[in-house]
Motif scaffolding. Structure first.
Motif, PDB file in Angstrom:
ATOM      1  N   VAL A 178      68.000 -39.591  45.405  1.00 49.46           N
ATOM      2  CA  VAL A 178      68.262 -40.132  44.309  1.00 49.46           C
ATOM      3  C   VAL A 178      67.156 -40.145  43.204  1.00 49.46           C
ATOM      4  O   VAL A 178      66.099 -40.782  43.657  1.00 49.46           O
ATOM      5  N   VAL A 179      67.520 -40.128  42.046  1.00 48.81           N
ATOM      6  CA  VAL A 179      66.379 -40.074  40.765  1.00 48.81           C
ATOM      7  C   VAL A 179      67.048 -41.189  39.830  1.00 48.81           C
ATOM      8  O   VAL A 179      68.433 -40.961  39.496  1.00 48.81           O
ATOM      9  N   PHE A 180      66.413 -41.880  39.412  1.00 51.64           N
ATOM     10  CA  PHE A 180      66.729 -43.173  38.390  1.00 51.64           C
ATOM     11  C   PHE A 180      65.798 -42.956  37.178  1.00 51.64           C
ATOM     12  O   PHE A 180      64.624 -43.149  37.291  1.00 51.64           O
TER      13      PHE A 180
ATOM     14  N   LEU B 188      67.100 -49.133  42.030  1.00 51.97           N
ATOM     15  CA  LEU B 188      65.523 -49.074  41.990  1.00 51.97           C
ATOM     16  C   LEU B 188      65.173 -48.894  43.480  1.00 51.97           C
ATOM     17  O   LEU B 188      64.389 -48.156  43.853  1.00 51.97           O
ATOM     18  N   ASN B 189      65.972 -49.743  44.488  1.00 50.68           N
ATOM     19  CA  ASN B 189      65.740 -49.711  45.748  1.00 50.68           C
ATOM     20  C   ASN B 189      66.093 -48.465  46.545  1.00 50.68           C
ATOM     21  O   ASN B 189      65.333 -47.916  47.549  1.00 50.68           O
ATOM     22  N   ARG B 190      67.170 -47.903  46.176  1.00 44.64           N
ATOM     23  CA  ARG B 190      67.603 -46.478  46.641  1.00 44.64           C
ATOM     24  C   ARG B 190      66.808 -45.366  46.076  1.00 44.64           C
ATOM     25  O   ARG B 190      66.688 -44.500  46.979  1.00 44.64           O
ATOM     26  N   ALA B 191      66.302 -45.518  44.885  1.00 42.19           N
ATOM     27  CA  ALA B 191      65.839 -44.182  44.321  1.00 42.19           C
ATOM     28  C   ALA B 191      64.727 -43.588  45.153  1.00 42.19           C
ATOM     29  O   ALA B 191      63.939 -44.435  45.747  1.00 42.19           O
ATOM     30  N   ASP B 192      64.603 -42.342  45.340  1.00 41.86           N
ATOM     31  CA  ASP B 192      63.446 -41.630  45.937  1.00 41.86           C
ATOM     32  C   ASP B 192      62.430 -41.334  44.841  1.00 41.86           C
ATOM     33  O   ASP B 192      61.168 -41.403  45.090  1.00 41.86           O
ATOM     34  N   LEU B 193      62.770 -41.358  43.494  1.00 44.78           N
ATOM     35  CA  LEU B 193      61.929 -41.177  42.420  1.00 44.78           C
ATOM     36  C   LEU B 193      62.559 -41.967  41.243  1.00 44.78           C
ATOM     37  O   LEU B 193      63.915 -41.775  40.923  1.00 44.78           O
ATOM     38  N   ILE B 194      61.685 -42.672  40.662  1.00 47.05           N
ATOM     39  CA  ILE B 194      61.999 -43.370  39.487  1.00 47.05           C
ATOM     40  C   ILE B 194      61.187 -42.950  38.172  1.00 47.05           C
ATOM     41  O   ILE B 194      59.920 -42.904  38.408  1.00 47.05           O
ATOM     42  N   THR B 195      61.949 -42.397  37.177  1.00 50.08           N
ATOM     43  CA  THR B 195      60.916 -42.047  35.816  1.00 50.08           C
ATOM     44  C   THR B 195      61.299 -42.960  34.893  1.00 50.08           C
ATOM     45  O   THR B 195      62.419 -43.774  34.915  1.00 50.08           O
ATOM     46  N   ALA B 196      60.522 -43.114  33.938  1.00 54.14           N
ATOM     47  CA  ALA B 196      60.579 -44.181  32.613  1.00 54.14           C
ATOM     48  C   ALA B 196      60.008 -43.520  31.776  1.00 54.14           C
ATOM     49  O   ALA B 196      58.914 -42.980  31.661  1.00 54.14           O
ATOM     50  N   SER B 197      60.886 -43.764  30.584  1.00 56.93           N
ATOM     51  CA  SER B 197      60.232 -43.339  29.415  1.00 56.93           C
ATOM     52  C   SER B 197      59.344 -43.848  28.605  1.00 56.93           C
ATOM     53  O   SER B 197      58.408 -43.356  27.844  1.00 56.93           O
TER      54      SER B 197
ATOM     55  N   GLU C 265      55.857 -54.040  43.651  1.00 55.07           N
ATOM     56  CA  GLU C 265      54.774 -52.937  44.259  1.00 55.07           C
ATOM     57  C   GLU C 265      55.517 -51.674  44.840  1.00 55.07           C
ATOM     58  O   GLU C 265      55.065 -50.580  44.404  1.00 55.07           O
ATOM     59  N   LYS C 266      56.235 -52.173  45.494  1.00 56.75           N
ATOM     60  CA  LYS C 266      57.100 -51.242  46.259  1.00 56.75           C
ATOM     61  C   LYS C 266      57.789 -50.264  45.266  1.00 56.75           C
ATOM     62  O   LYS C 266      57.894 -48.947  45.695  1.00 56.75           O
ATOM     63  N   GLN C 267      58.672 -50.689  44.406  1.00 54.12           N
ATOM     64  CA  GLN C 267      59.379 -49.890  43.356  1.00 54.12           C
ATOM     65  C   GLN C 267      58.363 -49.099  42.417  1.00 54.12           C
ATOM     66  O   GLN C 267      58.587 -47.915  42.212  1.00 54.12           O
ATOM     67  N   LEU C 268      57.195 -49.656  42.164  1.00 54.11           N
ATOM     68  CA  LEU C 268      56.307 -49.057  41.217  1.00 54.11           C
ATOM     69  C   LEU C 268      55.563 -47.842  41.756  1.00 54.11           C
ATOM     70  O   LEU C 268      55.125 -46.912  41.234  1.00 54.11           O
ATOM     71  N   ASN C 269      55.474 -47.775  43.239  1.00 50.44           N
ATOM     72  CA  ASN C 269      55.036 -46.480  43.967  1.00 50.44           C
ATOM     73  C   ASN C 269      55.906 -45.445  43.755  1.00 50.44           C
ATOM     74  O   ASN C 269      55.546 -44.360  44.180  1.00 50.44           O
ATOM     75  N   LYS C 270      57.025 -45.692  43.252  1.00 52.97           N
ATOM     76  CA  LYS C 270      57.969 -44.473  43.242  1.00 52.97           C
ATOM     77  C   LYS C 270      58.030 -43.922  41.744  1.00 52.97           C
ATOM     78  O   LYS C 270      58.966 -43.072  41.373  1.00 52.97           O
ATOM     79  N   VAL C 271      57.387 -44.527  40.735  1.00 47.43           N
ATOM     80  CA  VAL C 271      57.554 -44.518  39.431  1.00 47.43           C
ATOM     81  C   VAL C 271      56.648 -43.167  38.883  1.00 47.43           C
ATOM     82  O   VAL C 271      55.429 -42.986  39.355  1.00 47.43           O
ATOM     83  N   LYS C 272      57.215 -42.314  38.110  1.00 45.77           N
ATOM     84  CA  LYS C 272      56.416 -41.392  37.399  1.00 45.77           C
ATOM     85  C   LYS C 272      56.805 -41.853  35.842  1.00 45.77           C
ATOM     86  O   LYS C 272      58.035 -41.739  35.514  1.00 45.77           O
ATOM     87  N   ILE C 273      55.867 -41.514  34.853  1.00 47.88           N
ATOM     88  CA  ILE C 273      56.249 -41.977  33.339  1.00 47.88           C
ATOM     89  C   ILE C 273      56.696 -40.567  32.733  1.00 47.88           C
ATOM     90  O   ILE C 273      55.611 -39.387  32.854  1.00 47.88           O
ATOM     91  N   LEU C 274      57.668 -40.287  32.239  1.00 53.38           N
ATOM     92  CA  LEU C 274      58.428 -39.241  31.584  1.00 53.38           C
ATOM     93  C   LEU C 274      58.659 -39.846  30.374  1.00 53.38           C
ATOM     94  O   LEU C 274      59.783 -40.019  29.933  1.00 53.38           O
ATOM     95  N   HIS C 275      57.584 -39.556  29.385  1.00 53.43           N
ATOM     96  CA  HIS C 275      57.777 -39.828  27.993  1.00 53.43           C
ATOM     97  C   HIS C 275      58.864 -39.012  27.434  1.00 53.43           C
ATOM     98  O   HIS C 275      59.220 -37.702  27.719  1.00 53.43           O
ATOM     99  N   ASN C 276      59.529 -39.644  26.158  1.00 56.00           N
ATOM    100  CA  ASN C 276      60.315 -38.715  25.495  1.00 56.00           C
ATOM    101  C   ASN C 276      59.530 -37.686  24.613  1.00 56.00           C
ATOM    102  O   ASN C 276      58.289 -37.464  24.569  1.00 56.00           O
ATOM    103  N   GLY C 277      60.049 -36.464  24.492  1.00 54.04           N
ATOM    104  CA  GLY C 277      59.541 -35.364  23.785  1.00 54.04           C
ATOM    105  C   GLY C 277      60.327 -34.822  22.316  1.00 54.04           C
ATOM    106  O   GLY C 277      60.900 -35.622  21.703  1.00 54.04           O
ATOM    107  N   VAL C 278      60.005 -33.755  21.996  1.00 50.08           N
ATOM    108  CA  VAL C 278      60.513 -33.144  21.020  1.00 50.08           C
ATOM    109  C   VAL C 278      61.027 -31.511  21.243  1.00 50.08           C
ATOM    110  O   VAL C 278      60.364 -30.994  21.800  1.00 50.08           O
ATOM    111  N   ASP C 279      61.861 -31.215  20.439  1.00 49.17           N
ATOM    112  CA  ASP C 279      62.722 -29.887  20.726  1.00 49.17           C
ATOM    113  C   ASP C 279      61.848 -29.020  19.592  1.00 49.17           C
ATOM    114  O   ASP C 279      62.317 -29.173  18.227  1.00 49.17           O
ATOM    115  N   LEU C 280      60.797 -28.369  20.135  1.00 44.77           N
ATOM    116  CA  LEU C 280      60.098 -27.611  18.792  1.00 44.77           C
ATOM    117  C   LEU C 280      60.813 -26.172  18.455  1.00 44.77           C
ATOM    118  O   LEU C 280      60.482 -25.874  17.447  1.00 44.77           O
ATOM    119  N   ASP C 281      61.823 -25.913  18.814  1.00 43.54           N
ATOM    120  CA  ASP C 281      62.744 -24.639  18.290  1.00 43.54           C
ATOM    121  C   ASP C 281      63.484 -25.415  17.152  1.00 43.54           C
ATOM    122  O   ASP C 281      63.659 -24.550  16.157  1.00 43.54           O
TER     123      ASP C 281
END
Length: 373
Positions: free
Chosen positions: A113-115, A139-148, A158-174
């Motif tokens: 599960v990814v949230f 949050l508790n079930r997720a194996d990976l938590i990404t955040a904008s 702290e337990k939830q934060l250990n699963k967090v990766k920051i995934l900022h918003n981007g831009v469609d350069l096309d």
């Protein structure tokens, strides 16, 4: 939206993706979504993914728990069948973009599960104890938590934060590409320079009162608002409603309405300044956002001015001017018009290239492979 940008690119890279915004609800019987739905559901292939349109048979009905659970189970089973997950050996990832989807995640019982947290949900107006419970379950079930943004996960354990990766918003350069010279849209060409542009939905997060104040002081500056005017949001907030009424009497504030996303680059390109004019209050979700429009503006190369959003201050102060009060906004606009703003056009474009959606999906894909392996 970020989910469209992420999922379409995963699909393009060969990931079999099926997307759904949940089962129909009995209370949606008069909505366009219900009227356009079929009795047995449908799958549409679009933008490299499978889009599942919910069926009218057995909609959700929260008042009757058993009926509601059956509707969730039926919908989840339809999703599995649509992506050929009938065998017990099939493995898959559930990716949720809002706490509302917890019942489906629980029922799907996927291998992983990814949230993805794209807003500060706890500060949204619809937040209540039921949504909080679903949020914590995800949050508790997720194996990976990404955040904008980093600000969206500051309150996690702290337990939830250990699963967090920051995934900022981007831009469609096309499409947001300064090398592409778009013709000026007809409705914009009629508006004199200088043009101060804001793109996106116009709801209570937009500081219309500030815009009105500056427009009165500087009638030669033209504010151009491109996006859907969300009357339901504005009319429930006296601050916004008063400003909206005043803005209609000012000839230098222009509401151009909602546009197709492919049209937006032309509007931003033919502005003089692109702005993120948000009403920042600590008790609201806006303070934690990573604006979707930010990197799109930077890719165009025009001067950018923003309200004091934490992410913008921390990451983009070298290419974005920050303004809070009306006088600070006036000073920043004058600086942009007379001196080119903060940073150069090349600086802004180069930073946007580092923040493309393709780069974001490179990171996401790496994290997904780590889960699967």
């Amino acid at each position: 939206m970020n989910r469209q940008q992420l999922l379409s690119r995963l699909g393009k890279r060969g990931w079999p993706v099926i997307y759904s915004d949940g089962a129909l609800n009995i209370w949606q019987r008069k909505s366009n979504r219900w009227l356009q739905a079929t009795w047995f559901g449908a799958i549409e292939q679009t933008d490299n993914i499978s889009l599942y349109h919910s069926c009218k048979i057995l909609p959700r009905w929260e008042k009757y728990r058993l009926v509601d659970q059956l509707a969730i189970q039926k919908h989840s089973l339809s999703l599995k069948k649509a992506i050929n997950l009938g065998s017990k050996d099939s493995s898959f990832i559930s990716l949720a973009f809002h706490p509302f989807f917890w019942p489906y995640v629980e029922t799907l019982n996927s291998d992983f599960v990814v949230f993805h947290i794209y807003d500060l949900f706890s500060k949204m107006h619809a937040w209540d104890s039921n949504i909080e419970l679903m949020y914590q379950n995800l949050l508790n079930r997720a194996d990976l938590i990404t955040a904008s943004s980093e600000a969206m996960v500051q309150d996690l354990s702290e337990k939830q934060l250990n699963k967090v990766k920051i995934l900022h918003n981007g831009v469609d350069l096309d499409i947001f590409n300064n090398d592409i010279k778009y013709p000026c849209p007809d409705d914009l060409s009629e508006i004199p320079h200088p043009r101060i542009m804001n793109t996106g939905n116009i709801g209570r997060k937009i500081d219309l009162s500030l815009i009105v104040d500056i427009a009165k002081k500087r009638p030669e500056w033209h504010w151009v608002l491109v996006g859907n005017v969300m009357l339901n949001s504005l009319e429930t907030d006296p601050y916004s409603q008063t400003a909206l009424n005043e803005s209609k009497n000012l000839s230098n504030i222009h509401f151009l309405g909602e546009k197709n996303r492919l049209e937006i680059p032309a509007y931003a390109q033919h502005s003089d300044i692109n702005v993120i004019c948000y009403r920042i209050r600590k008790d609201e979700w806006v303070s934690a956002v990573y604006p979707l429009k930010l990197n799109e503006y930077l890719a165009i190369g025009k001067p950018v001015i923003s309200s004091p959003i934490e992410t913008v201050i921390n990451l983009f102060s070298s290419v974005v001017d920050i303004a809070s009060t009306p006088q600070e906004w006036v000073n920043a606009i004058e600086k942009a018009l007379n001196q080119g703003g903060v940073g150069t056009s090349c600086d802004r474009i180069n930073i946007s290239k580092q923040n493309s959606w393709d780069n974001r999906v490179d990171n996401l894909e790496t994290w997904l492979f780590e889960l699967l392996n």
